[in-house]
Design an enzyme around this catalytic site. Structure first.
Site, PDB file in Angstrom:
ATOM      1  N   CYS A   1       0.843  -1.195   0.000  1.00 13.15           N
ATOM      2  CA  CYS A   1       0.000   0.000   0.000  1.00 13.15           C
ATOM      3  C   CYS A   1       0.878   1.246   0.000  1.00 13.15           C
ATOM      4  O   CYS A   1       2.107   1.163   0.028  1.00 13.15           O
ATOM      5  CB  CYS A   1      -0.959   0.013   1.185  1.00 13.15           C
ATOM      6  SG  CYS A   1      -0.124   0.254   2.768  1.00 13.15           S
TER       7      CYS A   1
ATOM      8  N   CYS B   1       3.798   1.750   2.425  1.00 14.71           N
ATOM      9  CA  CYS B   1       5.070   1.071   2.119  1.00 14.71           C
ATOM     10  C   CYS B   1       5.940   1.960   1.233  1.00 14.71           C
ATOM     11  O   CYS B   1       7.118   2.181   1.518  1.00 14.71           O
ATOM     12  CB  CYS B   1       4.810  -0.249   1.385  1.00 14.71           C
ATOM     13  SG  CYS B   1       3.799  -1.420   2.288  1.00 14.71           S
TER      14      CYS B   1
ATOM     15  N   ASP C   1       7.851  28.415 -32.411  1.00 15.54           N
ATOM     16  CA  ASP C   1       8.910  28.795 -33.341  1.00 15.54           C
ATOM     17  C   ASP C   1       8.327  28.675 -34.752  1.00 15.54           C
ATOM     18  O   ASP C   1       7.476  27.818 -35.002  1.00 15.54           O
ATOM     19  CB  ASP C   1      10.096  27.840 -33.169  1.00 15.54           C
ATOM     20  CG  ASP C   1      11.211  28.140 -34.147  1.00 15.54           C
ATOM     21  OD1 ASP C   1      11.666  29.287 -34.181  1.00 15.54           O
ATOM     22  OD2 ASP C   1      11.610  27.221 -34.885  1.00 15.54           O
TER      23      ASP C   1
END
Length: 798
Positions: free
Chosen positions: A14, A17, A496
């Site tokens: 989970c 951890c 550009d």
């Protein structure tokens, strides 16, 4: 020196951890780590002068988790005796990142277990080759997928056994119903010892993983989902065991049994975990699809013979034969042959591209109609497709800033829940149902079980994985979760001009002839064929397309900045600017209006003179991309201000801008000034995206909040950018922004429901309105619902 690696971690259950591991690793000197629960991996940047990789792996192991090692079988050639195999084995086992190496002389093979974050197969093979032997990889690239598949099969087997053992216990719940169901209830099922017999393997063998996870977590002074499950189910199991013992010597005692609660809870959680694993597998489909684009074999010419070999065995400078209909196996250059190649899967270009000697080929593209012989220039991880796969993998493993919120909540969530469960038990035992231990315990178990934080931990990474995968399928490569998150915030975009809004390749737009048409065109194309100027290339290409015959040029000279002059069939030919005509005494005044009109439209107009008399005007322009106007309209409709940045003069710049609908034009900008203009917009409070394709765009791409590189551009620009648009299709830019918005919306939905679920579920359970088994079912499927919601992103239209 800073180095980067990705470590596969086992044992995480989970968000607590992953948060715990990340926190501890980041406390290590010289380490910066990001741990991803959904990918079950950690992205680690470390200073190799301060810390060794083995120390990082050891720390992960000390925390109670594992570092996944790759297992590989190799064919080893050249061994003649036991001393050979012993020597190879000894040297391999001394390599950093090697867990174990076993060399078998009889089978002429080696089995190696190693950490791929530190050590590669190529390095292992190179080490064997340095010893005077040779080796070849046995395993297929699908090995990791097969490993995952086997893990899912193991989950299914355990779940099936758990269901078989839990179903009779679930049936006994009918016996506890306050109403008459009319269903038969065998006395055996109500026997406490029979229930103990069914519940024990579920509790300690099938559910053993929760005890192991809880022990590791508590050992490292943290708490995760396993702690909640182990606490809740153990309370139910051991209370029931005590009740069963009370019946010994007291046959009239009616025990309060909750064996079904613990067994059914574990079964339901396993159901949720299996669905979660299956759904998580689907979140990485984008990588699988990209891998499937690769050819599996290649036909190489060695010693004059055609041989088919696995794609992994192709080496740089190999001569490769590609027949019609085959995939081009690796990146390379055409040596002989001519064909059309479908590059849509890489560049997005729908029309097949004609290829002949000297042209570049991209691996995984499809050869359509001719046979090509090519030289391999990039193989393995260096190919364009491998680069794309690496970008997608890195993005799926990265962590978006919004996930930090979920991580912080998860880190403190479990201890708070345990405290709430304890308070709930005490309130029920002393105030609501005084002295009723069983009822109080049942309520506390429901609180523990319903509050598992899995859904919270999965809310963000699953959406990021699916979102980046969806982007990759559409030719949009996000370099990381943070860029996917930031993209939706931009309110100004700087484009550009050359190579981004325009095609970056000049072409003839207008030709007006005042003399003999066939002769003038013939002289024009023939004279320009001797020039290397980009404008000349456009005229020569025009001649080729229109099948204009080229004649011999007797004399030729280029006049830089002005044009060219040549002698053809005794006649002097001039092609160039007004200055060239003035210098050579050619009168052109009556054509001035036509020249100005073409120049106002953003075109470069040149006069054609034969023997000092104007015979025509040719105009060349870098034409705008077909989709530029549509893309810019879409961006403006999103409320984004669009700017065009160019080094061209203002008249040409405004002409191009008017064609595509750009309102803000920044012209006559030197390459080194581009980043300054991006900075100016940022100082006005704008979130700026810069789109470019050239080396001179790299500083501006890096400075912008989001740098978007056109995939047809230079490697430098792509490296500096946060997002890459494959193939130069500008409509992918608004699609990228839309994908970012929809992914962020999806993440917020996940976080809202994960938090709302816990916020609502805990008080409902504490009030005694939720049976533990029902709480377990709700908890298990909350994770599945989060992953399923993330998977909805796969179906969105961009």
């Amino acid at each position: 020196m800073k180095e980067q690696m990705t470590v596969d971690i086992t044992g995480m259950t989970c968000a607590s951890c992953s948060t715990r591991i990340e926190k501890i690793l980041n406390k290590m000197d010289g380490v910066e780590a990001t741990v991803n629960l959904a990918m079950e991996s950690a992205s680690v940047q470390y200073d190799n002068e301060k810390i060794k990789t083995d120390e990082i792996f050891a720390k992960i192991n000390d925390l109670g988790y594992g570092v996944r090692v790759d297992k590989m079988d190799l064919d080893v050639f050249g061994m003649t005796c036991a001393a050979c195999s012993t020597r190879i084995e000894k040297v391999l086992n001394k390599m950093g990142g090697m867990k174990s190496a076993t060399v078998n002389l009889a089978t002429e093979s080696a089995t190696v277990e190693f950490n791929s974050a530190v050590l590669s197969v190529d390095q292992i093979i190179a080490k064997i080759q340095n010893l005077g032997y040779d080796a070849k990889e046995k395993v297929q690239r699908e090995a990791k997928a097969l490993q995952k598949e086997e893990e899912i099969h193991a989950k299914k087997r355990k779940l099936l056994l758990s269901i078989l053992l839990s179903l009779p216990l679930l049936y006994t719940m009918i016996g506890h119903s306050p109403w008459d169901t009319g269903l038969p209830m065998p006395q055996l099922l109500m026997n406490p010892w029979f229930q103990l017999l069914l519940a024990t393997p579920v509790q300690f063998w099938i559910g053993g993983q929760f005890y192991v996870g809880a022990y590791k977590s508590l050992k490292n002074k943290s708490a995760n989902m396993d702690v909640l499950v182990a606490l809740g189910t153990s309370a139910a199991y051991f209370y029931s065991l005590v009740e069963a013992i009370k019946t010994i010597g007291n046959p009239n005692y009616m025990p309060h049994l909750y064996f079904e609660t613990s067994a059914v809870l574990i079964t339901l959680i396993l159901v949720g975990k299996l669905f979660e694993a299956l759904a998580k597998g689907r979140t990485t489909e984008a990588i699988s699809k990209l891998l499937n684009l690769q050819a599996k074999e290649a036909t190489v010419i060695r010693d004059g013979e055609e041989i088919k070999i696995p794609i992994e065995d192709v080496k740089v400078n190999d001569t490769v034969l590609v027949k019609p209909g085959e995939k081009i196996p690796v990146d390379g250059k055409v040596v002989t042959g001519q064909s059309a190649v479908d590059e849509a899967m890489i560049t997005g270009e729908s029309i097949p591209v004609e290829k002949s000697a000297g042209d570049t080929l991209i691996g995984a593209t499809i050869n359509k109609n001719g046979t090509l012989t090519m030289t391999a220039t990039k193989v393995g991880k260096d190919t364009a497709l491998a680069g794309i796969i690496k970008v997608v993998e890195d993005a799926q493993g990265s962590k978006a800033p919004i996930q930090r919120v979920a991580d912080q909540i998860s880190g403190i969530f479990v201890p708070i829940v345990v405290a709430i469960a304890l308070v709930t038990f005490l309130v029920w035992y002393f105030l609501i149902t005084p002295g009723d231990f069983a009822s109080s315990l049942e309520t506390a178990i429901a609180v523990l079980v319903i509050a598992c934080p899995c859904a919270l931990g999965l809310a963000t990474p699953t959406s990021i994985m699916v979102g980046t995968g969806k982007g990759a399928e559409n030719g949009i490569l996000f370099k990381g979760g943070e860029h996917l998150e930031t993209t939706h915030k931009i309110n100004a975009i700087v484009l550009d001009k050359t190579g981004t809004i325009t095609k970056g390749k000049p072409s003839v737009t207008d030709i007006e002839i005042f003399g003999e048409k066939e002769k003038v065109l013939q002289y024009l194309v023939s004279a320009e064929k001797s020039s290397e100027h980009p404008l000349a290339e456009a005229i020569v290409e025009y001649g080729s397309v229109n099948q204009i015959d080229v004649v011999q040029v007797d004399e030729f000279s280029a006049i830089p900045g002005h044009g060219i002059q040549a002698v053809i069939m005794g006649e002097k030919v001039l092609v160039g600017t007004r200055k060239l005509m003035k210098q050579t005494g050619v009168v052109f005044d009556k054509y001035e209006d036509q020249l100005e009109k073409l120049e106002t439209d953003g075109k470069t107009a040149m006069l054609i003179a034969i023997d000092h008399e104007v015979n025509g005007i040719v105009a060349v322009a870098d034409t705008v991309k077909d989709t530029a106007k549509t893309a810019i309209e879409e961006l403006k409709s999103m409320g984004i201000e669009v700017y065009m940045l160019t080094g061209d003069n203002k008249r040409t710049a405004h002409a191009i801008a008017s064609q595509v609908g750009v309102d803000h034009v920044i012209a006559e900008v030197l390459p080194e000034e581009k980043a300054n203009h991006v900075k100016e917009l940022q100082l006005k409070g704008m979130k700026v995206a810069m789109v470019g394709d050239g080396i001179n765009d790299a500083p501006a791409l890096a400075l912008a909040d989001i740098g978007i590189a056109i995939g047809t551009g230079t490697d430098v620009a792509i490296e500096a950018a946060d997002v890459t648009i494959l193939g130069g299709e500008l409509t992918l830019i608004p699609k990228a922004i839309s994908l970012s918005k929809q992914t962020m919306r999806n993440i917020r939905q996940n976080l809202f429901w994960a938090l709302a679920y816990n916020s609502a579920g805990i008080p409902i359970a504490a009030l005694g309105l939720l049976a533990p088994w029902l709480a377990g079912a709700a908890m298990a499927f909350s994770s599945v619902s989060v992953v399923t919601n993330s998977l909805r992103l796969k179906r969105i239209k961009l």
